[in-house]
Motif scaffolding. Structure first.
Motif, short mmCIF file in Angstrom:
data_model
loop_
_atom_site.label_atom_id
_atom_site.label_comp_id
_atom_site.label_asym_id
_atom_site.label_seq_id
_atom_site.Cartn_x
_atom_site.Cartn_y
_atom_site.Cartn_z
N ILE A 97 63.92 56.37 22.46
CA ILE A 97 63.23 56.85 21.96
C ILE A 97 62.73 58.42 21.68
N ASN A 98 62.08 58.92 20.71
CA ASN A 98 61.72 60.03 20.36
C ASN A 98 60.57 60.47 21.76
N ASP A 99 60.79 61.05 22.36
CA ASP A 99 60.20 61.88 23.51
C ASP A 99 58.47 61.57 22.85
N LYS A 100 58.71 62.71 21.54
CA LYS A 100 56.90 63.19 21.14
C LYS A 100 56.32 61.22 20.80
N GLU A 101 57.44 60.45 20.22
CA GLU A 101 56.54 58.91 20.07
C GLU A 101 56.09 58.92 21.62
N PHE A 102 57.18 59.10 22.68
CA PHE A 102 56.23 58.89 23.94
C PHE A 102 55.71 59.35 25.02
N LEU A 103 55.32 60.47 24.01
CA LEU A 103 54.64 61.32 25.36
C LEU A 103 53.23 61.21 26.04
N LYS A 104 52.31 60.05 24.59
CA LYS A 104 51.18 59.56 25.99
C LYS A 104 51.30 57.99 26.00
N PHE A 105 52.12 58.00 26.34
CA PHE A 105 51.95 56.74 27.53
C PHE A 105 51.89 57.29 29.14
N GLU A 106 50.77 56.91 29.03
CA GLU A 106 50.75 57.13 31.18
C GLU A 106 51.66 56.85 31.68
N GLU A 107 52.39 57.03 33.06
CA GLU A 107 53.32 57.24 34.50
C GLU A 107 52.85 56.45 34.91
N GLY A 108 53.83 55.00 35.03
CA GLY A 108 53.35 53.38 35.78
C GLY A 108 54.75 53.05 35.84
N PHE A 109 54.50 51.67 36.53
CA PHE A 109 55.44 51.12 36.88
C PHE A 109 56.44 50.51 35.43
N PHE A 110 55.29 50.26 34.14
CA PHE A 110 55.71 49.32 32.92
C PHE A 110 55.77 50.21 32.39
N LYS A 111 55.95 51.50 32.45
CA LYS A 111 56.30 52.85 31.61
C LYS A 111 57.93 52.78 31.14
N PRO A 112 58.58 52.89 31.43
CA PRO A 112 60.56 52.56 31.04
C PRO A 112 60.48 51.00 30.92
N TYR A 113 59.56 50.25 30.93
CA TYR A 113 59.91 48.99 30.45
C TYR A 113 59.62 48.50 28.83
N PHE A 114 58.61 49.36 28.94
CA PHE A 114 58.03 49.81 27.23
C PHE A 114 59.80 50.24 26.50
N GLU A 115 59.58 51.44 27.20
CA GLU A 115 60.91 52.21 26.42
C GLU A 115 62.11 51.00 26.73
N LYS A 116 62.51 50.48 27.28
CA LYS A 116 63.48 49.52 26.79
C LYS A 116 63.39 48.87 26.12
N PHE A 117 61.67 48.34 26.14
CA PHE A 117 61.46 46.86 24.59
C PHE A 117 61.62 47.86 23.92
N ILE A 118 60.99 48.74 23.50
CA ILE A 118 60.95 49.23 21.95
C ILE A 118 62.86 49.89 21.13
N GLU A 119 63.49 50.28 22.26
CA GLU A 119 65.07 50.00 21.87
C GLU A 119 65.74 48.77 21.69
N PHE A 120 64.67 47.64 22.47
CA PHE A 120 65.49 46.45 22.02
C PHE A 120 65.17 45.96 20.68
N LYS A 121 64.30 46.73 20.66
CA LYS A 121 63.66 45.68 19.07
C LYS A 121 64.38 46.53 18.06
N ARG A 122 64.56 48.06 17.91
CA ARG A 122 65.34 48.27 17.15
C ARG A 122 66.41 48.25 17.01
N GLY A 123 66.80 47.91 18.70
CA GLY A 123 68.43 47.39 18.31
C GLY A 123 68.78 46.47 17.60
N LYS A 124 67.87 45.23 17.57
CA LYS A 124 67.50 44.34 16.45
C LYS A 124 68.05 44.19 15.11
#
Length: 326
Positions: A2-29
């Protein structure tokens, strides 16, 4: 990615990389993840970070979905739906996440009630399309509607997809229709039955297929694509001429032809011996759904019970309905 600009405001934490994977998964479908959805995911990620944990517990779900000032009921429903999907996704990746209880999922009531056409009614509709008289301005009705009606019946395509077809999108020789950027941005190739292939071939001979960018079904009034307004005018007239009415005396919605296709196709697939868990993904891909739940909404058990459906299991026969002729 996903675009870095889209993800810029996501706070760092345990779930952030999982949200990134989740968004890629949805777009992949093939799902469109809109900016509003990204904002909701960001807020959810930032809320989860407040718990400083690597799991999602039932207590966290209750607190996150509790009514509170500043959170509208609509936004709370969006949050419940997104959290339910995200928790299911985390479980697939081995993360400890509780399931969102059904009580948080609001049951929506849809005004639209699809009408499932009988084979006899579809036959009458085709006969009416074949018998159309030319209007005072054009004879194209007689040329176009017999093909258009058969395409809807024989492919289950959305009416918007049929109207958007260009000549380059239809291969009458091989019997394949190409849908580009359909609903949710999904593109697909649609193989058609032999009978519909013959119909498309005959129609293609009457137009200049070498002019690939022109509409496959062209309006003689505008020179462009036929419009949905024209369909809303013509189909009720054809339904009335074919004596097709719903229980309330109104004519069916055009979209009901797609519902009928899905229902009849599933019946045919299961009658061939195919297991329902194999049949639905194939049907979903054919009609351009991004997930199986969309397809399930189109399935209406008509002539036999649910138990009869799921007990079928064997080889696949022909799954594409033949177009109806006299």
């Amino acid at each position: 990615m996903i675009n870095d600009k889209e993800f810029l405001k996501f706070e760092e934490g345990f779930f952030k990389p999982y949200f990134e994977k989740f968004i890629e998964f949805k777009r992949g479908k093939g799902e469109k993840v809109a900016s509003s959805t990204l904002i909701r995911f960001r807020k959810m990620n930032n809320s989860l970070n407040q718990y400083q944990t690597n799991q999602i517990s039932e207590k966290m779900i209750r607190e996150l979905l509790a009514p509170r000032n500043g959170l509208s009921e609509i936004e709370r429903q969006y949050m419940a739906s997104n959290l339910r999907q995200f928790c299911s996704f985390l479980v697939l990746l081995g993360v400890n996440a509780a399931a969102v209880p059904p009580k948080y999922m609001k049951i929506t009531r849809c005004e639209f009630r699809p009408y499932i056409f009988s084979d006899e009614e579809l036959h009458r509709l085709v006969v009416v399309a074949d018998s159309l008289s030319p209007s005072y301005r054009t004879k194209s009705h007689q040329q176009i509607y017999p093909v258009l009606v058969r395409m809807l019946i024989g492919t289950g395509m959305r009416i918007g997809e049929v109207l958007a077809l260009k000549r380059e999108d239809v291969d009458p020789i091989n019997g394949v229709v190409k849908v580009i950027n359909g609903k949710n941005g999904v593109s697909r190739y649609i193989p058609v039955s032999d009978s519909l292939k013959m119909v498309l071939s005959s129609y293609a001979e009457t137009i200049d297929m070498s002019d690939e960018d022109k509409p496959f079904f062209i309006s003689s009034y505008t020179g462009g694509h036929l419009t949905y307004d024209a369909m809303k005018y013509m189909f009720p007239k054809m339904f009335k001429a074919a004596d097709i009415y719903m229980a309330d005396g109104k004519t069916p919605n055009i979209h009901s032809i797609r519902h009928t296709f899905c229902t009849r196709s599933l019946e045919k697939m299961l009658d061939s011996g195919m297991n329902i868990y194999t049949a639905i993904p194939i049907l979903a891909a054919y009609v351009g759904h991004v997930n199986y739940m969309d397809t399930e909404k189109y399935i209406h058990f008509t002539e036999r019970g649910h138990k009869d459906f799921i007990e079928k299991e064997a080889s696949l026969g022909s799954i594409f309905p033949e177009v109806i002729d006299e």
